[in-house]
Structures are given as structure tokens and as C-alpha cells.
Motif scaffolding. Sequence first.
Motif, PDB file in Angstrom:
ATOM      1  N   LYS A 150      60.186  32.493  38.552  1.00  0.00           N
ATOM      2  CA  LYS A 150      59.710  31.791  37.386  1.00  0.00           C
ATOM      3  C   LYS A 150      59.918  30.312  37.689  1.00  0.00           C
ATOM      4  O   LYS A 150      59.490  29.255  36.641  1.00  0.00           O
ATOM      5  CB  LYS A 150      60.567  31.764  36.115  1.00  0.00           C
ATOM      6  CG  LYS A 150      60.149  33.129  35.476  1.00  0.00           C
ATOM      7  CD  LYS A 150      58.627  33.764  35.055  1.00  0.00           C
ATOM      8  CE  LYS A 150      58.497  34.965  34.441  1.00  0.00           C
ATOM      9  NZ  LYS A 150      57.131  35.250  33.942  1.00  0.00           N
ATOM     10  N   GLN A 151      60.424  29.704  38.840  1.00  0.00           N
ATOM     11  CA  GLN A 151      60.734  28.627  39.168  1.00  0.00           C
ATOM     12  C   GLN A 151      59.508  27.536  39.320  1.00  0.00           C
ATOM     13  O   GLN A 151      58.546  28.072  39.511  1.00  0.00           O
ATOM     14  CB  GLN A 151      61.128  28.300  40.304  1.00  0.00           C
ATOM     15  CG  GLN A 151      60.562  28.786  41.820  1.00  0.00           C
ATOM     16  CD  GLN A 151      61.279  28.870  42.901  1.00  0.00           C
ATOM     17  OE1 GLN A 151      61.846  27.890  43.424  1.00  0.00           O
ATOM     18  NE2 GLN A 151      61.374  29.909  43.569  1.00  0.00           N
ATOM     19  N   PRO A 152      59.571  26.208  38.805  1.00  0.00           N
ATOM     20  CA  PRO A 152      60.948  25.812  38.081  1.00  0.00           C
ATOM     21  C   PRO A 152      61.044  26.125  36.670  1.00  0.00           C
ATOM     22  O   PRO A 152      60.140  26.232  35.743  1.00  0.00           O
ATOM     23  CB  PRO A 152      60.614  24.053  38.236  1.00  0.00           C
ATOM     24  CG  PRO A 152      59.223  24.094  38.185  1.00  0.00           C
ATOM     25  CD  PRO A 152      58.563  25.312  38.804  1.00  0.00           C
ATOM     26  N   ILE A 153      62.368  26.403  36.439  1.00  0.00           N
ATOM     27  CA  ILE A 153      62.761  26.945  35.144  1.00  0.00           C
ATOM     28  C   ILE A 153      63.853  26.118  34.633  1.00  0.00           C
ATOM     29  O   ILE A 153      64.800  25.703  35.381  1.00  0.00           O
ATOM     30  CB  ILE A 153      62.677  28.497  35.093  1.00  0.00           C
ATOM     31  CG1 ILE A 153      62.916  29.221  33.931  1.00  0.00           C
ATOM     32  CG2 ILE A 153      64.015  28.904  35.963  1.00  0.00           C
ATOM     33  CD1 ILE A 153      62.755  30.542  33.630  1.00  0.00           C
ATOM     34  N   THR A 154      63.877  26.123  33.266  1.00  0.00           N
ATOM     35  CA  THR A 154      65.048  25.424  32.521  1.00  0.00           C
ATOM     36  C   THR A 154      66.236  26.482  32.210  1.00  0.00           C
ATOM     37  O   THR A 154      65.847  27.880  32.234  1.00  0.00           O
ATOM     38  CB  THR A 154      64.844  24.740  31.440  1.00  0.00           C
ATOM     39  OG1 THR A 154      64.317  25.649  30.266  1.00  0.00           O
ATOM     40  CG2 THR A 154      63.691  23.596  31.663  1.00  0.00           C
ATOM     41  N   ALA A 155      67.314  26.035  32.000  1.00  0.00           N
ATOM     42  CA  ALA A 155      68.353  26.886  31.444  1.00  0.00           C
ATOM     43  C   ALA A 155      68.076  27.623  30.283  1.00  0.00           C
ATOM     44  O   ALA A 155      68.374  28.953  30.124  1.00  0.00           O
ATOM     45  CB  ALA A 155      69.751  26.129  31.485  1.00  0.00           C
ATOM     46  N   ILE A 188      61.095  17.754  24.544  1.00  0.00           N
ATOM     47  CA  ILE A 188      62.347  17.305  23.723  1.00  0.00           C
ATOM     48  C   ILE A 188      63.469  17.606  24.446  1.00  0.00           C
ATOM     49  O   ILE A 188      63.885  18.749  24.726  1.00  0.00           O
ATOM     50  CB  ILE A 188      62.176  17.572  22.317  1.00  0.00           C
ATOM     51  CG1 ILE A 188      60.853  17.222  21.895  1.00  0.00           C
ATOM     52  CG2 ILE A 188      63.410  17.314  21.761  1.00  0.00           C
ATOM     53  CD1 ILE A 188      60.754  17.575  20.415  1.00  0.00           C
ATOM     54  N   GLY A 189      64.336  16.623  24.731  1.00  0.00           N
ATOM     55  CA  GLY A 189      65.814  16.764  25.397  1.00  0.00           C
ATOM     56  C   GLY A 189      65.953  16.691  27.065  1.00  0.00           C
ATOM     57  O   GLY A 189      66.599  16.816  27.499  1.00  0.00           O
ATOM     58  N   LYS A 190      64.500  17.125  27.445  1.00  0.00           N
ATOM     59  CA  LYS A 190      64.536  16.956  28.961  1.00  0.00           C
ATOM     60  C   LYS A 190      65.409  17.725  29.698  1.00  0.00           C
ATOM     61  O   LYS A 190      66.335  17.238  30.490  1.00  0.00           O
ATOM     62  CB  LYS A 190      64.583  15.566  29.399  1.00  0.00           C
ATOM     63  CG  LYS A 190      63.169  14.583  28.890  1.00  0.00           C
ATOM     64  CD  LYS A 190      63.227  13.492  29.537  1.00  0.00           C
ATOM     65  CE  LYS A 190      62.067  12.418  28.976  1.00  0.00           C
ATOM     66  NZ  LYS A 190      62.117  10.992  29.656  1.00  0.00           N
ATOM     67  N   PRO A 191      65.308  19.240  29.286  1.00  0.00           N
ATOM     68  CA  PRO A 191      66.368  19.976  30.239  1.00  0.00           C
ATOM     69  C   PRO A 191      66.075  19.955  31.936  1.00  0.00           C
ATOM     70  O   PRO A 191      64.998  19.787  32.216  1.00  0.00           O
ATOM     71  CB  PRO A 191      65.822  21.375  29.452  1.00  0.00           C
ATOM     72  CG  PRO A 191      64.827  21.123  29.424  1.00  0.00           C
ATOM     73  CD  PRO A 191      64.417  19.854  28.863  1.00  0.00           C
ATOM     74  N   ILE A 192      67.016  20.278  32.473  1.00  0.00           N
ATOM     75  CA  ILE A 192      67.004  20.372  33.940  1.00  0.00           C
ATOM     76  C   ILE A 192      66.271  21.404  34.279  1.00  0.00           C
ATOM     77  O   ILE A 192      66.358  22.423  33.876  1.00  0.00           O
ATOM     78  CB  ILE A 192      68.513  20.293  34.494  1.00  0.00           C
ATOM     79  CG1 ILE A 192      69.181  18.936  34.287  1.00  0.00           C
ATOM     80  CG2 ILE A 192      68.377  20.164  36.043  1.00  0.00           C
ATOM     81  CD1 ILE A 192      70.727  19.103  34.700  1.00  0.00           C
ATOM     82  N   LEU A 193      65.293  21.230  35.604  1.00  0.00           N
ATOM     83  CA  LEU A 193      64.666  22.243  36.057  1.00  0.00           C
ATOM     84  C   LEU A 193      65.469  22.673  37.307  1.00  0.00           C
ATOM     85  O   LEU A 193      66.096  21.924  37.876  1.00  0.00           O
ATOM     86  CB  LEU A 193      63.266  21.758  36.465  1.00  0.00           C
ATOM     87  CG  LEU A 193      62.297  21.776  35.532  1.00  0.00           C
ATOM     88  CD1 LEU A 193      61.086  20.836  35.942  1.00  0.00           C
ATOM     89  CD2 LEU A 193      61.928  23.044  34.509  1.00  0.00           C
TER      90      LEU A 193
END
Length: 266
Positions: A150-155, A188-193
Motif C-alpha cells: 500500500k506504500q506510501p501509507i500513513t500510520a 489534516i494533520g499531515k501524517p508521515i508516509l
Amino acid sequence: MAFPDADPDQQPDEQNESIPPAAPEPAEEAATEEELFPEEPVAEPFTMEDAKLKAVLEAIIYVTDEPLSLDQICTAIEQPRDRVIDLLEQLTADYERPERGLSIREIAGGFMLTTKPEHHEEVRRFVKNLNPPLKLSLPALETLAVIAYKQPITAPEIMEIRGVQGAGVLKTLLDRKLIATAGRKQVIGKPILYKTTREFLVQFGLKDLSELPSLKEFQEIGRLDMEVAEAPLIEPPSGVASPDATQPDEASAEVPSPEIPKEQAE
């Protein structure tokens, strides 16, 4: 009448007159072409089938951790012993060349691919600097699989797929250099990929991500696992009771009939 003395320098060579001249030596016969260039025995032609069998034999010996017996080799490549012995001799001769770093040795009744003794010091020094084998827990493998497909994917997206928190697992994968950050998702929050790394490809022996198994292949693997799980168990030998034989079967256990009041019985 006196005769003049003969000149001592002009005495006749009596020895030469008594020995006839030597006959000339016969000329040596010229060597024939066959003697100069003797024909070498013609080797049997090496066919493509022989080349394939030798390649398969090399691969089989390579992947085994224990010495491979002659009978095992014959069974694996479905060839008679004489032909297997001939192929082994050819393969062993190939590895004996000085430019090869490996050799095929007969050990404990079997054949094994080993490094040559003259290179042991260099090989030992290199092995000491290797990292220990990679070992991952089941949660780490699940998380790594989700990231790989699924990359890139967030936590949060990983947690939604797995259904559990995985912050500790992500840290482990980052420390092992199997995954790396790939920027931030513009939400929103801009989580890390997160994405997989080159080390991931090295550890799993992949050329690139296109070599990852497809969903269809996963389904086939799952189907085979189900068939193995549903296979009938081997019945114990006669006279040997199964572990549950001494326990009453609740479904078939005899249930006592309730007592009927005397008044109703009458």
C-alpha cells in the motif's frame, strides 16, 4: 744400381688402400602426417539436456544445508547412477579451476558445495562482519506487508487495516532499515508516509516491487494451506487408545431420566 730414396712425405697410405670406402647412410624417412598430428579421441557430444541436468544438479547441491547423497540426487533429477556420477565428475572439474572460489566435496557419504580451503581466512574475516540474520515477529511482518503493498501509507491507515496500534512495530522496522519515511500526506494533520527500502528488497531477495506475490498467488497459497489443514489425521494403531478415549463424549453420554412423582405415575 742404386735407387734414389723415396720422399718420406709421399709414402703410400697402405691403411686407406686396404679399407673400402664406407657406404652412404640411408636417408631418414619423412614422418607422416598421422605421426606428426596424432588424432585425439573424439569426446562424446555434450547435449543441451546434459547442460540442463548439470545446471539442475548444481542448484540442488547449492540449496541443501546437509551433504546430498547419490541416491537423493538420482531421485531428484530422475537419472540413473552412472549418468549422475558422470555429471558430478564434470561439475567437480568445473569448480576445480583456479578462478572458482567454491568446490564440490564428498562429505559423510554425500556431496556438498563448500568454499575452497585457500580462501578460508578471507571468507572468515568477511563473515565476522556480517549482520545477524533478520528475525521479525508476526505483527512486524504483517505491518511490513501492508506497507509493501500500500506504500506510501500513513500510520493511521496501517492501523485501520490491521485493527491494532503499531507504533512500536513501525519503530522496529525503521531501526532495521526495512522502511523509511516518504514525506507527509497532504491532509489534516499531515501524517508521515512510509515506504519500503532497498534493504527490504535485499532481505527478501526481490529485484523490485513488481516481484511481490499477487493477490491471486496469495489466494492460491491460502487454498493449499486450507487443504493441508483439512486433511484427515492418521488413525492411531489398533490397540492404542486416543487421548480422548478415556473421556466420556458429552454429546453421547447417558443422561439419567428425571424421576416422575408417584402421584403422576399412578
